[in-house]
Each structure stands twice: as C-alpha cells, then as structure tokens.
Design a protein around this motif. Structure first.
Motif, PDB file in Angstrom:
ATOM      1  N   ARG A  63       0.817  -1.219   0.000  1.00  0.00           N
ATOM      2  CA  ARG A  63       0.000   0.000   0.000  1.00  0.00           C
ATOM      3  C   ARG A  63       0.852   1.271   0.000  1.00  0.00           C
ATOM      4  N   ARG A  64       1.960   1.252   0.756  1.00  0.00           N
ATOM      5  CA  ARG A  64       2.810   2.441   0.825  1.00  0.00           C
ATOM      6  C   ARG A  64       3.434   2.775  -0.521  1.00  0.00           C
ATOM      7  N   PHE A  65       3.547   1.815  -1.412  1.00  0.00           N
ATOM      8  CA  PHE A  65       4.063   2.112  -2.746  1.00  0.00           C
ATOM      9  C   PHE A  65       2.922   2.417  -3.721  1.00  0.00           C
ATOM     10  N   VAL A  66       1.902   1.589  -3.720  1.00  0.00           N
ATOM     11  CA  VAL A  66       0.854   1.669  -4.744  1.00  0.00           C
ATOM     12  C   VAL A  66      -0.021   2.909  -4.590  1.00  0.00           C
ATOM     13  N   VAL A  67      -0.417   3.257  -3.396  1.00  0.00           N
ATOM     14  CA  VAL A  67      -1.330   4.393  -3.222  1.00  0.00           C
ATOM     15  C   VAL A  67      -0.693   5.709  -3.676  1.00  0.00           C
ATOM     16  N   PRO A  68       0.522   6.059  -3.216  1.00  0.00           N
ATOM     17  CA  PRO A  68       1.111   7.305  -3.721  1.00  0.00           C
ATOM     18  C   PRO A  68       1.449   7.248  -5.209  1.00  0.00           C
ATOM     19  N   GLY A  69       1.900   6.088  -5.686  1.00  0.00           N
ATOM     20  CA  GLY A  69       2.223   5.962  -7.110  1.00  0.00           C
ATOM     21  C   GLY A  69       0.996   6.147  -7.985  1.00  0.00           C
ATOM     22  N   THR A  70      -0.100   5.541  -7.590  1.00  0.00           N
ATOM     23  CA  THR A  70      -1.348   5.680  -8.347  1.00  0.00           C
ATOM     24  C   THR A  70      -1.851   7.119  -8.290  1.00  0.00           C
ATOM     25  N   ALA A  71      -1.811   7.718  -7.114  1.00  0.00           N
ATOM     26  CA  ALA A  71      -2.276   9.105  -6.973  1.00  0.00           C
ATOM     27  C   ALA A  71      -1.433  10.051  -7.826  1.00  0.00           C
ATOM     28  N   ALA A  72      -0.107   9.888  -7.793  1.00  0.00           N
ATOM     29  CA  ALA A  72       0.765  10.763  -8.586  1.00  0.00           C
ATOM     30  C   ALA A  72       0.507  10.592 -10.076  1.00  0.00           C
ATOM     31  N   PHE A  73       0.345   9.352 -10.514  1.00  0.00           N
ATOM     32  CA  PHE A  73       0.113   9.128 -11.935  1.00  0.00           C
ATOM     33  C   PHE A  73      -1.241   9.689 -12.363  1.00  0.00           C
ATOM     34  N   LEU A  74      -2.271   9.516 -11.549  1.00  0.00           N
ATOM     35  CA  LEU A  74      -3.587  10.062 -11.903  1.00  0.00           C
ATOM     36  C   LEU A  74      -3.574  11.585 -11.957  1.00  0.00           C
ATOM     37  N   VAL A  75      -2.860  12.218 -11.031  1.00  0.00           N
ATOM     38  CA  VAL A  75      -2.749  13.686 -11.064  1.00  0.00           C
ATOM     39  C   VAL A  75      -2.042  14.120 -12.345  1.00  0.00           C
ATOM     40  N   TRP A  76      -0.975  13.432 -12.698  1.00  0.00           N
ATOM     41  CA  TRP A  76      -0.227  13.738 -13.925  1.00  0.00           C
ATOM     42  C   TRP A  76      -1.111  13.541 -15.163  1.00  0.00           C
ATOM     43  N   TYR A  77      -1.859  12.439 -15.201  1.00  0.00           N
ATOM     44  CA  TYR A  77      -2.720  12.155 -16.347  1.00  0.00           C
ATOM     45  C   TYR A  77      -3.851  13.178 -16.448  1.00  0.00           C
ATOM     46  N   VAL A  78      -4.535  13.447 -15.342  1.00  0.00           N
ATOM     47  CA  VAL A  78      -5.638  14.414 -15.358  1.00  0.00           C
ATOM     48  C   VAL A  78      -5.107  15.807 -15.689  1.00  0.00           C
ATOM     49  N   GLY A  79      -3.932  16.144 -15.184  1.00  0.00           N
ATOM     50  CA  GLY A  79      -3.315  17.432 -15.526  1.00  0.00           C
ATOM     51  C   GLY A  79      -3.056  17.561 -17.018  1.00  0.00           C
ATOM     52  N   TYR A  80      -2.610  16.479 -17.632  1.00  0.00           N
ATOM     53  CA  TYR A  80      -2.391  16.475 -19.083  1.00  0.00           C
ATOM     54  C   TYR A  80      -3.707  16.688 -19.829  1.00  0.00           C
ATOM     55  N   VAL A  81      -4.733  15.966 -19.441  1.00  0.00           N
ATOM     56  CA  VAL A  81      -6.033  16.078 -20.116  1.00  0.00           C
ATOM     57  C   VAL A  81      -6.620  17.474 -19.909  1.00  0.00           C
ATOM     58  N   VAL A  82      -6.546  17.992 -18.699  1.00  0.00           N
ATOM     59  CA  VAL A  82      -7.077  19.331 -18.424  1.00  0.00           C
ATOM     60  C   VAL A  82      -6.312  20.381 -19.216  1.00  0.00           C
ATOM     61  N   ALA A  83      -4.991  20.276 -19.247  1.00  0.00           N
ATOM     62  CA  ALA A  83      -4.190  21.237 -20.010  1.00  0.00           C
ATOM     63  C   ALA A  83      -4.498  21.149 -21.498  1.00  0.00           C
ATOM     64  N   ALA A  84      -4.709  19.944 -21.993  1.00  0.00           N
ATOM     65  CA  ALA A  84      -5.015  19.779 -23.414  1.00  0.00           C
ATOM     66  C   ALA A  84      -6.362  20.402 -23.774  1.00  0.00           C
ATOM     67  N   THR A  85      -7.313  20.382 -22.860  1.00  0.00           N
ATOM     68  CA  THR A  85      -8.640  20.912 -23.176  1.00  0.00           C
ATOM     69  C   THR A  85      -8.799  22.387 -22.824  1.00  0.00           C
ATOM     70  N   THR A  86      -8.097  22.853 -21.790  1.00  0.00           N
ATOM     71  CA  THR A  86      -8.302  24.240 -21.365  1.00  0.00           C
ATOM     72  C   THR A  86      -7.224  25.200 -21.853  1.00  0.00           C
ATOM     73  N   ALA A  87      -6.086  24.684 -22.237  1.00  0.00           N
ATOM     74  CA  ALA A  87      -4.988  25.559 -22.677  1.00  0.00           C
ATOM     75  C   ALA A  87      -4.423  25.078 -24.011  1.00  0.00           C
ATOM     76  N   PRO A  88      -5.234  25.116 -25.067  1.00  0.00           N
ATOM     77  CA  PRO A  88      -4.743  24.626 -26.356  1.00  0.00           C
ATOM     78  C   PRO A  88      -3.580  25.461 -26.894  1.00  0.00           C
ATOM     79  N   GLY A  89      -3.531  26.733 -26.542  1.00  0.00           N
ATOM     80  CA  GLY A  89      -2.421  27.575 -26.980  1.00  0.00           C
ATOM     81  C   GLY A  89      -1.098  27.123 -26.381  1.00  0.00           C
ATOM     82  N   LEU A  90      -1.131  26.780 -25.104  1.00  0.00           N
ATOM     83  CA  LEU A  90       0.069  26.271 -24.436  1.00  0.00           C
ATOM     84  C   LEU A  90       0.502  24.936 -25.034  1.00  0.00           C
ATOM     85  N   MET A  91      -0.456  24.064 -25.248  1.00  0.00           N
ATOM     86  CA  MET A  91      -0.128  22.740 -25.760  1.00  0.00           C
ATOM     87  C   MET A  91       0.358  22.792 -27.214  1.00  0.00           C
ATOM     88  N   ALA A  92      -0.047  23.804 -27.950  1.00  0.00           N
ATOM     89  CA  ALA A  92       0.364  23.932 -29.353  1.00  0.00           C
ATOM     90  C   ALA A  92       1.702  24.643 -29.510  1.00  0.00           C
TER      91      ALA A  92
END
Length: 151
Positions: A63-92
């Motif tokens: 649990r000490r490995f999986v919970v933080p690893g999963t949380a960090a990856f989900l934050v990174w993934y959601v951040g990518y998706v949010v940036a792609a949809t809300t900041a197309p100028g930055l992503m381009a």
C-alpha cells in the motif's frame, strides 16, 4: 448445510420442475459439501496468517508504494487532459520543429507508465517478494499440518 440464495429461482433454472414423464426432476445438487474438521482447521490457518504481523507488513509495504504511485500518476494524467482541453495555446507551443508541448507531454505519459512499471517491479522484488514467499511457505506448512499432511 444448505445454501440459501434469495436470487436463485430453482424452477426458472430447470431444477425442481417435471422431467417430461410427469415425475419431479432430480433435486438440485448441493453447491458445497459439508465442511469437515480438516477444512475448518485449514481455513483457520489462513485467517490466522491474514491477521499476523508478517502479513500486515507485506500488505503495508504494498500500500505504501501503490497508493502514492497511483495518486501521482492520476494527477499527472488528469493534468495532461485538463491542459489539453483548457490551454490549447500552451499545448500547441512548438518545442523543436514540428514537436509541440502536447507531443512531449503525451510521450511523457508513456515514459512515466514504463517508469512506474519498472519502479513497481523493483519495489516488489526488493521489499515484498522475499517476505511474501516466506509467508506463503509458512502458510502452506501450517495448512498441511492442519489437514493431516495432505494438501
């Protein structure tokens, strides 16, 4: 011991109806056999092992490995998706030639997936596998003893 399942309809399943000759069809076979003393003792061994400090330590390391690893990856993934949809100028914005920020971040997603997989397997190999194998061996020995030597 009978197994009472409120969602099981014996007549709808074909059991308990007529067999075509006008006689009742054969009774429903039992889903589980009667528990014997050896089976009960073996079950107690597994419950005892699950409650043991060694098992809790292995699960805690997991649990000490999986919970933080999963949380960090989900934050990174959601951040990518949010940036792609809300900041197309930055992503381009171009990084090098035809490669833009979105492409670099997308490739970063793949890279972090492989990195996280490598880190997970390394963590398992160094911190959990030996302890889990020892625990498994002890559990099998205890279960063999509870069942009279036959497993």
């Amino acid at each position: 011991m009978t197994y009472e399942d409120p969602w099981y309809d014996a007549l709808a399943s074909g059991w308990g109806g007529l067999d075509g000759t006008g006689r009742p069809a054969a009774a429903v076979p039992p889903a589980r056999g009667e528990p014997d003393a050896a089976g009960t003792r073996a079950r107690d061994v597994y419950v005892e092992v699950q409650r043991s400090q060694a098992f809790q330590e292995v699960r805690g390391r997991y649990r000490r490995f999986v919970v933080p690893g999963t949380a960090a990856f989900l934050v990174w993934y959601v951040g990518y998706v949010v940036a792609a949809t809300t900041a197309p100028g930055l992503m381009a914005r171009p990084v090098a030639g035809a490669v833009n920020v979105a492409m670099v971040a997308g490739l970063g997603q793949f890279l972090t997936t492989f990195l996280l997989t490598w880190a997970y397997s390394r963590h398992a190999r160094l911190r959990r596998d030996r302890a889990a194998l020892d625990l498994r061996w002890d559990t099998q020995e205890l279960a063999r003893g509870a069942q009279g030597g036959a497993l």
